[in-house]
Design a protein around this motif. Sequence first.
Motif, PDB file in Angstrom:
ATOM      1  N   ALA C  80      47.012  43.299  33.656  1.00 21.17           N
ATOM      2  CA  ALA C  80      45.730  43.341  34.359  1.00 21.17           C
ATOM      3  C   ALA C  80      45.043  44.688  34.146  1.00 21.17           C
ATOM      4  O   ALA C  80      43.829  44.758  33.975  1.00 21.17           O
ATOM      5  N   VAL C  81      45.836  45.754  34.107  1.00 21.72           N
ATOM      6  CA  VAL C  81      45.257  47.076  33.856  1.00 21.72           C
ATOM      7  C   VAL C  81      44.675  47.118  32.450  1.00 21.72           C
ATOM      8  O   VAL C  81      43.554  47.579  32.230  1.00 21.72           O
ATOM      9  N   VAL C  82      45.421  46.574  31.488  1.00 21.18           N
ATOM     10  CA  VAL C  82      44.947  46.593  30.104  1.00 21.18           C
ATOM     11  C   VAL C  82      43.639  45.810  29.969  1.00 21.18           C
ATOM     12  O   VAL C  82      42.679  46.269  29.342  1.00 21.18           O
ATOM     13  N   SER C  83      43.576  44.629  30.572  1.00 17.71           N
ATOM     14  CA  SER C  83      42.366  43.819  30.371  1.00 17.71           C
ATOM     15  C   SER C  83      41.222  44.244  31.283  1.00 17.71           C
ATOM     16  O   SER C  83      40.077  44.269  30.862  1.00 17.71           O
ATOM     17  N   LEU C 136      52.397  48.702  45.972  1.00 21.86           N
ATOM     18  CA  LEU C 136      51.732  48.778  47.265  1.00 21.86           C
ATOM     19  C   LEU C 136      51.143  50.165  47.505  1.00 21.86           C
ATOM     20  O   LEU C 136      50.158  50.328  48.204  1.00 21.86           O
ATOM     21  N   ASN C 137      51.745  51.157  46.891  1.00 22.72           N
ATOM     22  CA  ASN C 137      51.348  52.536  47.148  1.00 22.72           C
ATOM     23  C   ASN C 137      50.483  53.159  46.057  1.00 22.72           C
ATOM     24  O   ASN C 137      50.157  54.328  46.124  1.00 22.72           O
ATOM     25  N   ILE C 138      50.171  52.365  45.010  1.00 26.99           N
ATOM     26  CA  ILE C 138      49.320  52.927  43.955  1.00 26.99           C
ATOM     27  C   ILE C 138      47.881  52.472  44.192  1.00 26.99           C
ATOM     28  O   ILE C 138      47.568  51.288  44.091  1.00 26.99           O
ATOM     29  N   ASP C 139      47.017  53.412  44.505  1.00 20.48           N
ATOM     30  CA  ASP C 139      45.635  53.062  44.802  1.00 20.48           C
ATOM     31  C   ASP C 139      44.894  52.571  43.571  1.00 20.48           C
ATOM     32  O   ASP C 139      43.975  51.764  43.657  1.00 20.48           O
ATOM     33  N   TYR C 140      45.300  53.068  42.402  1.00 20.91           N
ATOM     34  CA  TYR C 140      44.647  52.698  41.151  1.00 20.91           C
ATOM     35  C   TYR C 140      44.639  51.184  40.960  1.00 20.91           C
ATOM     36  O   TYR C 140      43.702  50.620  40.415  1.00 20.91           O
ATOM     37  N   VAL C 141      45.719  50.502  41.409  1.00 20.19           N
ATOM     38  CA  VAL C 141      45.765  49.047  41.269  1.00 20.19           C
ATOM     39  C   VAL C 141      45.485  48.345  42.604  1.00 20.19           C
ATOM     40  O   VAL C 141      45.853  47.203  42.803  1.00 20.19           O
ATOM     41  N   GLY C 142      44.863  49.060  43.504  1.00 19.28           N
ATOM     42  CA  GLY C 142      44.354  48.409  44.706  1.00 19.28           C
ATOM     43  C   GLY C 142      45.280  48.384  45.908  1.00 19.28           C
ATOM     44  O   GLY C 142      44.914  47.847  46.947  1.00 19.28           O
TER      45      GLY C 142
END
Lengths: 292, 259, 324
Positions: C80-83, C136-142
Amino acid sequence: MELIQQLINGISLGSIYALIALGYTMVYGIVKLINFAHGDVFMVGAFVGFYSITLLDLSFFPALLLTMAVTAIFGVIIERIAYKPLRNATRIAALITAIGVSLLIEYGFIYFRGAQPEAYPSGVLPTEKISILGVSINSQSIFILCTSVVLMIILQFVVHKTKIGKAMRAVSFDAEAAKLMGINVNNTISATFAIGSALAGAAGVIFGTYYSKIEPLMGIIPGLKAFVAAVLGGIGIIPGAMVGGLLLGVVESLVSAAGYSLWRDAVAFIVLILILIFLPSGLFGKNRREKV
Amino acid sequence: MTTNTPLLKVDNAGIQFGGLKAVQGVNVELDRGELVGLIGPNGAGKTTFFNLLTGVYVPTEGSISLNGEKLNKQAPYKITRKGISRTFQNIRLFSELSVIDNVKVAYHSLAKHSIASSIFRVPGHFSGETEMHEKAVEFLKIFNLDRFMNEKAKNLPYGQQRRLEIARALAANPKLLLLDEPAAGMNPQETQELMKLIALIREKFDLTVLLIEHDMALVMGVCDRIYVLDHGQLIAQGTPAEIRNDPKVIEAYLGEEVS
Amino acid sequence: MTILKSAKGFWLSILLSIILFAIIQFLIIGEYLNGFYINTIFFMGINIILAVSLHLIIGITGQFSIGHAGFLAVGAYASAVVSMKLGLPFPLAIIMGGLVAAIAGLVIGIPSLRLKGDYLAIATLGFGEIVRIVFLNIDYVGGASGLQVSHLTTWPWVFVCMMITLLVIRNFTNSTHGRACISIREDETAADAMGINTTYYKVVAFVIGSFFAGIAGSLYAHNFYIIQPSNFGFLKSFDILIYVVLGGLGSMSGAVVAAILLTIISTFLQDFPETRMVIYSILLIVMMIYRPQGLMGTREITSFFKKKKSVEGGPKDDNQHTVA
């Protein structure tokens, strides 16, 4: 002083883990099975306690005793129906069954009762602030801690001073030999499940009084963490489970206190993996080798 | 290596479990082509000694060398590749695998085709697998096991399972073969066949054999030399005739018959 | 002789699956299927990939891993990050999902595969949970609210990924490398004594399994409009575990059949998740008590068609050989 407050929170939480961990460790010691359903026995205990306080109007200690009796029977039923037929099956089959039993209790419970949470009524135990050496401590914490300690002392007495305790130790050491010495292995295993489940039930009631909110899936995470506590102390070793539980509770509280509360749940698993890799027999365990 | 270094040299080796010295101060030297027995009462540490030789246990004292090369602290699979292969007291076959696949597992370390070549099925995979298969068939014929080739190992009769386990150990191409009570649970006729088999493998393969056995007739019958282990220590060594008359051995076996 | 016959069988099954693909593709393009059925078919494909990837780890290599959803999550988030974040094309996102999951498998596998049985199970479960908490703790992925993902998964992609997974795992299993893995499952001490580098093969199986779980994750992420850490809890791991156990530990076709059956069951019980879980759990318990080897045991579907042949000779689990 904040630190001491956190330590006390941690010890209260830890004593709940310890009570659950005892059941894990005893059952593992005797049948070499990770009883995944143990966390759900804890959940059932919390609900039995809830209903005995709200519907039967019992006070804390009668409710605790009633719960322990009910969960003890529940534990034996689980063992007789699901685990006994698998006594000689592979470890993997037993583990999968345990997972199945756990899911069945959780979702069977939701199926018949619904998933809505309940809240323990306040005032089951006195909640005065007691000030000791300048630290204010909730009297509830002290109650909980004393109850857990008393239960653990009773357990130590049962395991070391009674006939059934002796039988339990013998079966966990060598089931075949114990059988030859005339010990009824089946009854001993059932007794182990009964005692372990009673302690988990007690932990459920204590959890409910302390944290108030209970729900059908509440057993999963404390169950897993209690297992971590059992591994930490050295699985199969009763004092190990107590120390492991307390240690884990304290570490978790300190991590929360340091401002990483979102990571709190990860701590237990990180501890687990570190222990498994560097000290697989736990803090108190002896190294056992596979016989070749 | 020069020919005068012994094939296996065990120098003062031992292992301690907690406070218990399961094996201590054992000195063993095996020359190429010898068939040597290792006997001793139950619990004398014979299997533990095999576990030391094969790397299952790491010796807490002394050293073990094969062809002059120290084996200390090497992983069991490396020791196997260096030339020590074994059977187990309680048969440990790959029971769900077929007889021929059990042998092929032992050939695995010689396989030339990579994981990628197998996944993409390049010609190297087919030639590698075919070669392995043909070799295994030929090998099973020597042991008269080719007729069971595609049977699951667990479905073989007991005696044939023992036979297969020895065959599998030999397929790993050892210089030193360790047999852990190969005659255990066999009837006299099966034991006779086993003795023939051992004679056969000595003749066919350029091998040194170390044999743990309780069947004294078998040990005295086939072994060139015998070591006697008791309470984790060597108490005697010599030819079968010498061992038979050694008072220490008789004492260790007191109550048991040394025929 | 055998090589001709079995090669025929192989090409026949490829042909059949292409026909199946074409039929479904036709039904989708012609709009004969509604979204509900299409979605069920996608899920079937994704679940087959998951089941077969875990089958390699548990069924073939005997390493009881119950944190497979962790690798699904890693694949889902990575792709999902890549696309979405990097704006790269979908095929690349699928591959990256697999690769990142494979790296995660390597990093997790090396320390934890030293453990055995119950301990490995509980450690992998722990790793699965840690992965979830990390996302859960990475804001970059929401964080908890999740990551928006475009719907890019199509039937051809699901089909191609599924076929590649099946072929790769079948080819691996039917080779000396697969036999090495099975020997570890059967008896690790003996495998070691036969010169098998057991650690290496355990890690290899784990990494390959994680790679395909990551591929499944890529397809999974791009089939939803949003992915959240809560989609990848250990209930998801248990779902995948159930496919493998129900199908028969050691049987790839068993895992496929179980994945298809259970996907159908769970789709129809979508609105009754408790009922579904009750059925699943009773199924598991009854299965373990009365038929612990699962539906198929270690056998494959093909073995029902060629019972006679295996008596005649020829390696029955690698049908690409000639008999000398």
